[in-house]
Design a protein around this motif. Structure first.
Motif, PDB file in Angstrom:
ATOM      1  N   PHE A 109      27.857  37.785  47.132  1.00 45.92           N
ATOM      2  CA  PHE A 109      27.212  38.115  48.474  1.00 45.92           C
ATOM      3  C   PHE A 109      28.199  37.599  49.387  1.00 45.92           C
ATOM      4  O   PHE A 109      27.871  37.305  50.402  1.00 45.92           O
ATOM      5  CB  PHE A 109      25.870  36.999  48.286  1.00 45.92           C
ATOM      6  N   LEU A 110      29.646  37.295  48.746  1.00 49.20           N
ATOM      7  CA  LEU A 110      30.266  37.295  49.587  1.00 49.20           C
ATOM      8  C   LEU A 110      31.216  38.126  49.460  1.00 49.20           C
ATOM      9  O   LEU A 110      32.413  38.433  50.702  1.00 49.20           O
ATOM     10  CB  LEU A 110      31.752  35.800  49.066  1.00 49.20           C
ATOM     11  N   SER A 111      31.141  39.308  49.167  1.00 53.47           N
ATOM     12  CA  SER A 111      32.070  40.457  49.631  1.00 53.47           C
ATOM     13  C   SER A 111      31.920  41.351  48.795  1.00 53.47           C
ATOM     14  O   SER A 111      30.317  41.394  47.663  1.00 53.47           O
ATOM     15  CB  SER A 111      33.804  40.200  48.586  1.00 53.47           C
ATOM     16  N   GLY A 112      32.293  43.334  49.111  1.00 56.01           N
ATOM     17  CA  GLY A 112      31.461  44.079  48.675  1.00 56.01           C
ATOM     18  C   GLY A 112      31.478  44.324  47.143  1.00 56.01           C
ATOM     19  O   GLY A 112      33.026  44.538  46.950  1.00 56.01           O
ATOM     20  N   ARG A 113      30.641  44.058  46.272  1.00 56.46           N
ATOM     21  CA  ARG A 113      31.577  44.436  45.108  1.00 56.46           C
ATOM     22  C   ARG A 113      30.608  45.431  44.223  1.00 56.46           C
ATOM     23  O   ARG A 113      29.716  45.583  44.963  1.00 56.46           O
ATOM     24  CB  ARG A 113      31.753  43.096  44.126  1.00 56.46           C
ATOM     25  N   THR A 114      31.010  45.842  42.854  1.00 56.08           N
ATOM     26  CA  THR A 114      30.094  46.455  42.258  1.00 56.08           C
ATOM     27  C   THR A 114      28.854  46.189  42.060  1.00 56.08           C
ATOM     28  O   THR A 114      27.882  46.894  42.212  1.00 56.08           O
ATOM     29  CB  THR A 114      30.921  47.238  41.530  1.00 56.08           C
ATOM     30  N   GLU A 115      28.877  44.971  41.546  1.00 54.86           N
ATOM     31  CA  GLU A 115      27.251  43.892  41.973  1.00 54.86           C
ATOM     32  C   GLU A 115      26.380  43.970  43.179  1.00 54.86           C
ATOM     33  O   GLU A 115      25.832  44.227  42.663  1.00 54.86           O
ATOM     34  CB  GLU A 115      28.286  42.757  40.996  1.00 54.86           C
ATOM     35  N   ILE A 134      25.740  43.499  33.545  1.00 58.13           N
ATOM     36  CA  ILE A 134      27.285  43.193  32.977  1.00 58.13           C
ATOM     37  C   ILE A 134      28.075  42.825  33.333  1.00 58.13           C
ATOM     38  O   ILE A 134      28.666  44.066  34.117  1.00 58.13           O
ATOM     39  CB  ILE A 134      27.451  43.850  31.976  1.00 58.13           C
ATOM     40  N   ALA A 135      28.348  42.472  34.296  1.00 56.14           N
ATOM     41  CA  ALA A 135      29.589  41.731  35.355  1.00 56.14           C
ATOM     42  C   ALA A 135      30.489  41.700  34.718  1.00 56.14           C
ATOM     43  O   ALA A 135      31.012  40.356  34.114  1.00 56.14           O
ATOM     44  CB  ALA A 135      28.981  40.785  36.456  1.00 56.14           C
ATOM     45  N   GLU A 136      31.974  42.900  35.017  1.00 54.88           N
ATOM     46  CA  GLU A 136      32.705  43.025  33.451  1.00 54.88           C
ATOM     47  C   GLU A 136      33.804  42.056  34.195  1.00 54.88           C
ATOM     48  O   GLU A 136      34.257  41.035  33.514  1.00 54.88           O
ATOM     49  CB  GLU A 136      33.097  44.779  33.647  1.00 54.88           C
ATOM     50  N   ASN A 137      33.722  41.292  35.238  1.00 53.50           N
ATOM     51  CA  ASN A 137      35.149  40.483  35.942  1.00 53.50           C
ATOM     52  C   ASN A 137      34.295  38.867  36.555  1.00 53.50           C
ATOM     53  O   ASN A 137      35.209  38.278  36.865  1.00 53.50           O
ATOM     54  CB  ASN A 137      36.366  41.118  36.820  1.00 53.50           C
ATOM     55  N   LEU A 138      33.273  39.521  36.070  1.00 50.78           N
ATOM     56  CA  LEU A 138      32.507  37.639  36.028  1.00 50.78           C
ATOM     57  C   LEU A 138      32.445  36.138  35.907  1.00 50.78           C
ATOM     58  O   LEU A 138      32.470  36.929  34.482  1.00 50.78           O
ATOM     59  CB  LEU A 138      31.145  38.208  37.489  1.00 50.78           C
ATOM     60  N   HIS A 139      32.072  35.264  35.583  1.00 48.45           N
ATOM     61  CA  HIS A 139      32.102  34.419  34.614  1.00 48.45           C
ATOM     62  C   HIS A 139      30.820  33.536  35.176  1.00 48.45           C
ATOM     63  O   HIS A 139      30.353  34.741  34.877  1.00 48.45           O
ATOM     64  CB  HIS A 139      33.551  33.474  35.077  1.00 48.45           C
TER      65      HIS A 139
END
Length: 278
Positions: free
Chosen positions: A260-266, A247-252
């Motif tokens: 694929f655009l920035s370094g995130r937890t996902e 579950i990606a907590e802060n994504l819609h």
């Protein structure tokens, strides 16, 4: 829920600008080849590969989203660059629009795109690569169907298919969907006899033995989280614990591609999951 829908709507212009910039930015050492497999403007693949030989043990095969109507591989070039930059060659595939071509034409297109790519790249080191299928939204549905249908009509052998990644994908067409998605699905599948064939969760019969990594945005108001949760639950009933729900907590919904655009937890989770595949 309404707040999340407004958040997604307001974030879209910024997301589109980020995509445009990422697509236009020059990528040193990364080569891109376009391979056509049909006469329609969407029937082509983009193949991304790098001079960096750190990891060439897996090939990423990505199917874009767009409700089976919109989208082309060129719009998502940044995803090919992302994987090539991290050492993985990538193929981005397109398909015909459901406005004029009904299911299973889209599935047939991506299967033909993979087959054509493998024929083109069949010599030398490319032949030994493991394949990861990946797709966002409607592309995730098609990627899942390609893997699940492989028992009946294999495009690649089971030993070569290493796993499937879905991002905000409609994996259970009987689960909660908003009005817009319902219309898109009805436009895609005109023949009621083919409805179950288009529903990934109904294609689970056991012995698939393919790892699935299903990522879904907690703030997704277009496709509820039960799309991925229901699929993973049934998949694991038949295949042990080969299905994983993240579950990606802060994504819609639309902004799932920010992975694929920035370094995130996902982003880290996706790369680690790929590395774990044998």
């Amino acid at each position: 829920m309404l707040r999340w829908a407004v958040e997604e709507y307001l974030s879209m212009p910024i997301l589109l600008v980020k995509m445009l910039i990422a697509n236009q930015r020059k990528k040193k050492g990364i080569r891109v080849e376009k391979i056509y497999f049909g006469k329609d403007h969407g029937q082509y693949v983009l193949f991304f590969h790098s001079d960096d030989r750190r990891k060439r043990n897996k090939l990423i095969f990505f199917v874009h989203g767009g409700g089976w109507i919109f989208g082309l591989p060129d719009i998502y070039r940044f995803i090919g660059y992302f994987f090539a930059r991290t050492g993985y060659p990538a193929i981005l595939v397109g398909h015909r629009s459901s406005l004029f071509h009904k299911f299973p034409d889209q599935l047939e297109d991506i299967e033909k795109g993979l087959r054509k790519s493998l024929e083109k790249l069949g010599m030398g080191e490319w032949k030994t690569l493991k394949i990861i299928l990946c797709g966002h939204s409607s592309g995730g549905q098609l990627a899942a169907l390609m893997a699940l249908n492989g028992e009946k009509d294999p495009i690649v052998c089971r030993e070569q298919l290493s796993g499937v990644i879905t991002l905000g994908a409609p994996l259970d067409l009987s689960a909660k969907r908003n009005y817009f998605i319902k219309k898109l699905v009805k436009l895609l599948v005109k023949n009621s006899m083919k409805w179950h064939q288009a529903n990934p969760i109904e294609q689970i019969h056991g012995k698939e033995e393919i790892p699935f990594f299903c990522i879904h945005g907690k703030k997704d108001t277009i496709l509820g989280m039960d799309q991925a949760a229901n699929f993973v639950e049934k998949y694991n009933q038949y295949n042990g614990d080969l299905g994983k729900l993240f579950i990606a907590e802060n994504l819609h919904h639309s902004d799932m591609i920010q992975i694929f655009l920035s370094g995130r937890t996902e982003t880290k989770a996706v790369l680690e999951w790929i590395q774990e595949r044998e």
